[in-house]
Design a protein around this motif. Structure first.
Motif, PDB file in Angstrom:
ATOM      1  N   MET A 124      -3.885  -7.389  -2.962  1.00 55.24           N
ATOM      2  CA  MET A 124      -4.683  -8.448  -2.324  1.00 55.24           C
ATOM      3  C   MET A 124      -4.188  -9.829  -2.719  1.00 55.24           C
ATOM      4  SD  MET A 124      -8.699  -7.394  -2.233  1.00 55.24           S
ATOM      5  CE  MET A 124      -8.870  -7.452  -3.990  1.00 55.24           C
ATOM      6  N   ARG A 125      -3.694  -9.984  -3.942  1.00 57.14           N
ATOM      7  CA  ARG A 125      -3.271 -11.295  -4.427  1.00 57.14           C
ATOM      8  C   ARG A 125      -1.934 -11.733  -3.870  1.00 57.14           C
ATOM      9  NH1 ARG A 125      -4.272 -12.647 -10.656  1.00 57.14           N
ATOM     10  NH2 ARG A 125      -4.015 -14.777  -9.954  1.00 57.14           N
ATOM     11  N   ILE A 126      -1.067 -10.801  -3.539  1.00 55.51           N
ATOM     12  CA  ILE A 126       0.300 -11.164  -3.160  1.00 55.51           C
ATOM     13  C   ILE A 126       0.366 -11.825  -1.784  1.00 55.51           C
ATOM     14  CG2 ILE A 126       2.601 -10.237  -2.681  1.00 55.51           C
ATOM     15  CD1 ILE A 126       2.097  -8.329  -5.074  1.00 55.51           C
ATOM     16  N   PRO A 127      -0.102 -11.204  -0.692  1.00 54.50           N
ATOM     17  CA  PRO A 127       0.032 -11.881   0.592  1.00 54.50           C
ATOM     18  C   PRO A 127      -1.023 -12.957   0.845  1.00 54.50           C
ATOM     19  CG  PRO A 127      -0.904  -9.724   0.932  1.00 54.50           C
ATOM     20  CD  PRO A 127      -0.594  -9.843  -0.539  1.00 54.50           C
ATOM     21  N   ALA A 128      -2.093 -12.961   0.085  1.00 54.76           N
ATOM     22  CA  ALA A 128      -3.166 -13.943   0.327  1.00 54.76           C
ATOM     23  C   ALA A 128      -3.837 -14.324  -0.982  1.00 54.76           C
ATOM     24  CB  ALA A 128      -4.185 -13.366   1.299  1.00 54.76           C
ATOM     25  N   ALA A 149       5.032  -7.149 -11.296  1.00 56.06           N
ATOM     26  CA  ALA A 149       5.495  -5.766 -11.158  1.00 56.06           C
ATOM     27  C   ALA A 149       5.349  -5.295  -9.710  1.00 56.06           C
ATOM     28  CB  ALA A 149       4.722  -4.841 -12.098  1.00 56.06           C
ATOM     29  N   GLY A 150       4.238  -5.651  -9.066  1.00 54.48           N
ATOM     30  CA  GLY A 150       4.043  -5.289  -7.658  1.00 54.48           C
ATOM     31  C   GLY A 150       5.080  -5.939  -6.767  1.00 54.48           C
ATOM     32  N   LEU A 151       5.385  -7.208  -7.024  1.00 51.22           N
ATOM     33  CA  LEU A 151       6.410  -7.897  -6.243  1.00 51.22           C
ATOM     34  C   LEU A 151       7.786  -7.293  -6.487  1.00 51.22           C
ATOM     35  CD1 LEU A 151       5.214 -11.569  -6.658  1.00 51.22           C
ATOM     36  CD2 LEU A 151       5.368 -10.291  -4.521  1.00 51.22           C
ATOM     37  N   LYS A 152       8.051  -6.880  -7.727  1.00 49.21           N
ATOM     38  CA  LYS A 152       9.331  -6.259  -8.037  1.00 49.21           C
ATOM     39  C   LYS A 152       9.489  -4.945  -7.256  1.00 49.21           C
ATOM     40  CE  LYS A 152      12.217  -4.566 -11.771  1.00 49.21           C
ATOM     41  NZ  LYS A 152      12.341  -4.274 -13.173  1.00 49.21           N
ATOM     42  N   LEU A 191       8.075  -4.197  -4.457  1.00 49.93           N
ATOM     43  CA  LEU A 191       8.266  -4.557  -3.052  1.00 49.93           C
ATOM     44  C   LEU A 191       9.707  -4.970  -2.815  1.00 49.93           C
ATOM     45  CD1 LEU A 191       7.113  -5.102  -0.232  1.00 49.93           C
ATOM     46  CD2 LEU A 191       6.481  -7.374  -1.036  1.00 49.93           C
ATOM     47  N   GLY A 192      10.256  -5.824  -3.684  1.00 50.80           N
ATOM     48  CA  GLY A 192      11.628  -6.267  -3.547  1.00 50.80           C
ATOM     49  C   GLY A 192      12.619  -5.127  -3.626  1.00 50.80           C
ATOM     50  N   GLU A 193      12.408  -4.220  -4.540  1.00 49.90           N
ATOM     51  CA  GLU A 193      13.304  -3.077  -4.687  1.00 49.90           C
ATOM     52  C   GLU A 193      13.264  -2.167  -3.465  1.00 49.90           C
ATOM     53  OE1 GLU A 193      11.907  -1.369  -8.333  1.00 49.90           O
ATOM     54  OE2 GLU A 193      13.072  -2.759  -9.574  1.00 49.90           O
ATOM     55  N   SER A 194      12.103  -2.073  -2.827  1.00 56.59           N
ATOM     56  CA  SER A 194      11.999  -1.194  -1.655  1.00 56.59           C
ATOM     57  C   SER A 194      12.703  -1.782  -0.437  1.00 56.59           C
ATOM     58  CB  SER A 194      10.538  -0.919  -1.317  1.00 56.59           C
ATOM     59  OG  SER A 194       9.942  -2.039  -0.695  1.00 56.59           O
ATOM     60  N   LEU A 195      12.849  -3.100  -0.426  1.00 53.65           N
ATOM     61  CA  LEU A 195      13.497  -3.741   0.709  1.00 53.65           C
ATOM     62  C   LEU A 195      14.999  -3.743   0.515  1.00 53.65           C
ATOM     63  CD1 LEU A 195      11.080  -6.752   1.211  1.00 53.65           C
ATOM     64  CD2 LEU A 195      11.143  -4.625   2.483  1.00 53.65           C
ATOM     65  N   ALA A 249       0.838  -1.204   0.000  1.00 56.63           N
ATOM     66  CA  ALA A 249       0.000   0.000   0.000  1.00 56.63           C
ATOM     67  C   ALA A 249       0.871   1.252   0.000  1.00 56.63           C
ATOM     68  CB  ALA A 249      -0.935  -0.002   1.211  1.00 56.63           C
ATOM     69  N   ASP A 250       1.940   1.249   0.796  1.00 56.70           N
ATOM     70  CA  ASP A 250       2.847   2.397   0.841  1.00 56.70           C
ATOM     71  C   ASP A 250       3.527   2.633  -0.503  1.00 56.70           C
ATOM     72  OD1 ASP A 250       2.253   2.938   3.468  1.00 56.70           O
ATOM     73  OD2 ASP A 250       4.058   1.983   4.270  1.00 56.70           O
ATOM     74  N   LEU A 251       3.696   1.560  -1.289  1.00 63.64           N
ATOM     75  CA  LEU A 251       4.339   1.667  -2.601  1.00 63.64           C
ATOM     76  C   LEU A 251       3.337   1.988  -3.706  1.00 63.64           C
ATOM     77  CD1 LEU A 251       6.722  -1.391  -2.280  1.00 63.64           C
ATOM     78  CD2 LEU A 251       7.388   1.020  -2.302  1.00 63.64           C
ATOM     79  N   ASP A 252       2.084   2.251  -3.321  1.00 69.77           N
ATOM     80  CA  ASP A 252       1.011   2.568  -4.279  1.00 69.77           C
ATOM     81  C   ASP A 252       0.768   1.450  -5.290  1.00 69.77           C
ATOM     82  OD1 ASP A 252       0.388   5.070  -3.180  1.00 69.77           O
ATOM     83  OD2 ASP A 252       2.035   6.016  -4.284  1.00 69.77           O
ATOM     84  N   VAL A 253       0.948   0.206  -4.859  1.00 67.39           N
ATOM     85  CA  VAL A 253       0.593  -0.930  -5.703  1.00 67.39           C
ATOM     86  C   VAL A 253      -0.932  -1.010  -5.704  1.00 67.39           C
ATOM     87  CG1 VAL A 253       0.741  -3.450  -5.928  1.00 67.39           C
ATOM     88  CG2 VAL A 253       2.754  -2.133  -5.241  1.00 67.39           C
TER      89      VAL A 253
END
Length: 88
Positions: free
Chosen positions: A54-58, A79-82, A84-88, A44-48
């Motif tokens: 909703m699909r990624i964690p569950a 793209a959403g997972l990418k 997230l990965g880049e932010s970490l 949510a913070d990354l504006d995904v």
């Protein structure tokens, strides 16, 4: 449900796997539920887009209207997972 076989997953096995991954990553052990909430908050913070988030964690089926009337391609999920990965 097991994502590949459609059968139930033993909860203790999920917890053991989660605990092992936390240990391997050298991060504070939290519950699986807390991990899912953290993932959702980061997305949510990354504006995904909420539908992608909703699909990624569950990725289990739900009865929410947004899930019933919309669909997100796997490219958007990747793209959403990418992001997230880049932010970490």
């Amino acid at each position: 449900m097991h994502p590949l076989r459609g059968t139930s997953i033993e909860p203790r096995n999920v917890n053991r796997s989660w605990d092992a991954r936390c240990h391997k990553a050298r991060v504070l052990k939290i519950t699986v539920h807390d991990g899912r909430r953290t993932c959702g908050s980061l997305l949510a913070d990354l504006d995904v887009h909420p539908r992608v988030a909703m699909r990624i964690p569950a990725p289990r089926p739900s009865r929410r209207p947004m899930e019933i009337y919309t669909d997100i391609c796997s490219e958007a999920t990747r793209a959403g997972l990418k992001r997230l990965g880049e932010s970490l």
